[in-house]
Design an enzyme around this catalytic site. Structure first.
Site, PDB file in Angstrom:
ATOM      1  CB  CYS A 123      -0.848   0.079   1.325  1.00  0.00           C
ATOM      2  SG  CYS A 123      -1.903   1.534   1.993  1.00  0.00           S
ATOM      3  CG  ASN A 157      11.599  -2.274 -10.927  1.00  0.00           C
ATOM      4  OD1 ASN A 157      12.728  -1.635 -11.803  1.00  0.00           O
ATOM      5  ND2 ASN A 157      11.155  -3.077 -11.367  1.00  0.00           N
ATOM      6  CD  GLU A 158       8.482  -0.973 -14.954  1.00  0.00           C
ATOM      7  OE1 GLU A 158       7.936  -1.761 -14.602  1.00  0.00           O
ATOM      8  OE2 GLU A 158       8.773  -0.688 -16.492  1.00  0.00           O
ATOM      9  CB  CYS A 167      -3.889   1.502  -1.320  1.00  0.00           C
ATOM     10  SG  CYS A 167      -4.425   0.459  -0.202  1.00  0.00           S
ATOM     11  CB  CYS A 169      -5.939  -0.228   3.053  1.00  0.00           C
ATOM     12  SG  CYS A 169      -4.893   1.050   3.244  1.00  0.00           S
ATOM     13  CD  GLU A 315      13.256  -2.863 -16.655  1.00  0.00           C
ATOM     14  OE1 GLU A 315      12.138  -3.531 -17.163  1.00  0.00           O
ATOM     15  OE2 GLU A 315      13.131  -2.655 -15.229  1.00  0.00           O
ATOM     16  CD  GLU A 363       9.611 -10.320 -15.306  1.00  0.00           C
ATOM     17  OE1 GLU A 363       8.911  -9.424 -15.737  1.00  0.00           O
ATOM     18  OE2 GLU A 363      10.720 -10.409 -14.262  1.00  0.00           O
ATOM     19  CG  PHE A 365       8.881 -18.753 -21.492  1.00  0.00           C
ATOM     20  CD1 PHE A 365       9.662 -19.803 -22.119  1.00  0.00           C
ATOM     21  CD2 PHE A 365       7.537 -19.360 -21.336  1.00  0.00           C
ATOM     22  CE1 PHE A 365       9.913 -21.197 -21.497  1.00  0.00           C
ATOM     23  CE2 PHE A 365       7.509 -20.178 -20.766  1.00  0.00           C
ATOM     24  CZ  PHE A 365       8.786 -21.440 -20.951  1.00  0.00           C
TER      25      PHE A 365
HETATM   26  C1  GLA Z   1       9.379  -4.073 -16.540  1.00  0.00           C
HETATM   27  C2  GLA Z   1       9.941  -4.647 -15.049  1.00  0.00           C
HETATM   28  C3  GLA Z   1      10.971  -5.488 -15.027  1.00  0.00           C
HETATM   29  C4  GLA Z   1      10.665  -6.751 -16.162  1.00  0.00           C
HETATM   30  C5  GLA Z   1      10.397  -6.557 -17.258  1.00  0.00           C
HETATM   31  C6  GLA Z   1       9.707  -7.315 -18.014  1.00  0.00           C
HETATM   32  O1  GLA Z   1      10.238  -3.359 -17.175  1.00  0.00           O
HETATM   33  O2  GLA Z   1      11.021  -3.400 -14.126  1.00  0.00           O
HETATM   34  O3  GLA Z   1      11.181  -6.238 -13.409  1.00  0.00           O
HETATM   35  O4  GLA Z   1      10.064  -7.186 -15.274  1.00  0.00           O
HETATM   36  O5  GLA Z   1       8.952  -5.142 -17.283  1.00  0.00           O
HETATM   37  O6  GLA Z   1       9.584  -6.432 -19.471  1.00  0.00           O
END
Ligand code: GLA
Length: 634
Positions: A123, A157-158, A167, A169, A315, A363, A365
């Protein structure tokens, strides 16, 4: 220490553009680690992101930290001359955290508490998650702040990928109320802003207010809009809590986080000042013909977040992803083209998810720089070639993307408001509109910057042309600035359903679009979207000329001279060919030219300017045929 000084820590470690990927060595044993070192050298890797999902390994029990596994990797990378973006590891809490504190788990709008077992299951308002996350960030900063491999902090991350607006709650509800108190001061102010006399929604106290949970019918639009704002701010507060501790302990290390592809969830213009360098994850679908254009647009957005400064591609996939219904590979050469496209649009790094393809987990694949098949694979060969190629252009590092003569105006709160429910048409989507305006420039190889609605007049007037796709919600102040921009010589191309509401989603009265009527020289009387998704409206010209009209005689494109400048208005979305012809004409009138003249169909160029002032053209052939392009300056 300011961001420029901090960024020296990163740039000082690179001899050419950053090249590498997410490195997750905890998934492998020592033999593989030894091979990693060898293959990274072969591939020319100089930058990796380490530790993104390593919380459970690094803090296996509350307060019991094990850094020994990480020490070795950082030492090895430092020895190999590979710079590290070290993650704070807080994107995926370990199982013990949610076992001991189930309140960390987010609750959906219909009251379902989500379970652990995936990632980002926290959350955004949870003080428990925030305290544990900050504690871990503090430990990492203390331990690795002076490590020679450390070049960049990567927080979380992201943000907002899985849990934005997710959320509802009790903790989130209380936080939302606190946020509203800050914003409005009194409940009377809120009632006014939220138009609560409609449907008997008048609140007596802040305690009666909830996050917009599942309800029998349309929820209050101003409440929904504020919840979007709150959610973006709340995630930013999580990021800032970690950033604060990192910059206190390691004031010389730059800080970033990676943004999700063209995400609506975060107001990136509000976030951008808090990142030392913008970082972005890009996942174009190789089977989607519109993907190269969408991607180019997203890169222009990234560059726009810090007024044209370079950003990091943190990425991308070397081949297939694993999260679409069908995950086609990138054909030979595509990864190279995608990578150069990012560089052309301002990326200072080409990083991938991930370095080595996982053996297990969700992940496995998803492609990686080192596929399951190892070194003797097409992907690894292309990775090696690309590494060598990028390293052979060291001047790109330290170069800046050339400023464009055209810009597109983007505003997250207006995007949120535009796509709320109970509107004239559910087909009006901001990205469709933005892409439709950007595409004719992209196709003509004309550079386009992206600017925020808050951009000041001096900065706006650097542009000859400003595209304004569906700026539905606008403050009087912004509207006035746009009008002044045109009055003093600028050109705008504005699309329908702009200037309709204020920041609380209340209609600007006085005939649509009230704040832009004088600018556009017209009045819109009624909206009339058609069943096929086409938007039409009834217009009365008040000084503007009809440039094109519908078969029934209704103006579809108008042109109005306003002061020293020109305002174009689109009361419908022209077909792509007509849009191109229109923007070619507008460009010719205001002098916005392609980066390079006479480029063959499918070839696009962007320019970067080196520290020494040289112009470097990155020329991308997106077509199927070989072409020759002569180098000429503009
Ligand atoms: C996002 C995440 C990564 C991974 C990729 C896969 O960008 O930050 O950890 O999961 O997607 O495409």
């Amino acid at each position: 220490m300011d961001e420029t000084a901090r960024l020296r820590r990163l740039y000082g470690r690179l001899a050419s553009l950053g090249y590498g990927g997410d490195y997750n060595p905890e998934q492998w044993g020592p033999e593989v680690h030894a091979e990693d070192a060898e293959l990274m050298r072969e591939a020319g890797v100089n930058l990796v992101t380490l530790g993104i999902f390593s919380w459970a390994k690094t803090e296996p029990a509350p307060g019991a930290y094990d850094f020994t596994w990480l020490d070795g990797h950082l030492d090895r990378l430092a020895e190999a001359g590979v710079a590290v973006g070290l993650a704070t590891m807080t994107a995926s809490p370990p199982p013990w955290l949610t076992r001991l504190h189930p309140s960390v788990l987010p609750v959906t709008e219909d009251g379902v508490r989500l379970h652990p077992g995936s990632r980002q299951h926290w959350c955004p308002s949870s003080p428990v998650h925030r305290t544990h996350a900050v504690r871990l960030a503090e430990r990492l900063a203390t331990r690795y702040g002076t490590h020679p491999a450390l070049a960049l902090w990567h927080i979380g991350n992201e943000y907002g990928c899985h849990i934005s607006r997710h959320c509802h709650c009790e903790v989130s509800t209380a936080a939302f109320r606190g946020w509203l108190r800050q914003r409005y001061g009194t409940v009377a102010e809120l009632n006014d802003a939220w138009s609560t006399d409609f449907w008997s929604q008048r609140y007596g106290t802040f305690e009666e207010i909830h996050t917009p949970r599942k309800a029998p019918s349309f929820r209050n639009p101003a409440q929904q809009l504020d919840y979007w704002r709150f959610s973006s701010d709340e995630l930013l507060a999580c990021y800032l809590a970690e950033k604060e501790v990192l910059t206190r302990i390691t004031p010389d290390v730059p800080v970033t986080t990676n943004f999700v592809p063209l995400a609506k969830t975060l107001d990136l213009f509000a976030w951008a000042p808090h990142l030392d360098v913008i970082a972005y994850d890009s996942y174009p679908d190789p089977h989607d013909e519109s993907a190269p254009h969408r991607t180019a647009f997203s890169y222009d957005v990234m560059r726009g977040l810090k007024d044209g400064r370079p950003w990091l591609l943190l990425e991308q996939a070397p081949g297939a992803v694993n999260w679409r219904e069908r995950n086609g590979r990138k054909p030979p050469g595509r990864m190279r083209l995608d990578s150069w496209q990012a560089v052309a649009h301002g990326a200072d790094s080409v990083l991938f998810f991930q370095w080595r393809q996982s053996r297990g987990g969700a992940e496995k694949f998803h492609s990686a720089m080192v596929p399951h098949g190892g070194r003797e694979t097409r992907i690894f060969r292309e990775v090696r070639e690309l590494g060598a190629e990028l390293a052979s252009y060291p001047d790109l590092l330290g170069s800046r993307p050339e400023r464009a003569d055209a810009a597109l105006l983007l505003d997250w709160p207006s995007w949120w408001a535009l796509e709320l429910d109970a509107h004239p048409s559910a087909d009006v989507r901001l990205l469709d509109a933005a892409l439709a305006h950007h595409k004719p420039l992209y196709d003509a190889s004309v550079a386009c910057d992206v600017v925020s609605a808050k951009t000041d007049l001096a900065a706006l007037t650097r542009y000859r042309l400003l595209l304004i796709p569906n700026l539905y919600s606008v403050t009087n102040e912004t509207a006035e600035r746009i009008c002044t921009y045109v009055r003093t010589g600028g050109t705008v191309v504005m699309s329908y359903f702009s200037g309709i509401t204020d920041e609380h989603d209340r209609v600007h009265l006085g005939g649509y679009p009230a704040p832009f009527r004088a600018l556009l020289g017209l009045r819109v009387e009624e909206f009339d979207p058609r069943p096929d998704g086409t938007w039409t409206e009834e217009i009365h010209l008040e000084g503007a000329q009809a440039v094109t009209s519908s078969p029934e005689g209704a103006p579809t494109v108008t042109r109005h001279t306003y002061g020293e400048g020109t305002a174009w208005y689109l009361s419908t979305r022209p077909a792509p060919k007509e849009m191109r012809a229109l923007l070619d004409r507008v460009r010719a009138e205001c002098g916005v030219r392609p980066t390079l003249p006479d480029l063959p169909e499918g070839v696009r160029a962007r320019t970067r300017v080196t520290a020494a002032g040289d112009r470097l053209h990155v020329v991308l052939n997106e077509g199927d045929l070989s072409v020759e392009v002569r180098r000429e300056s503009r």
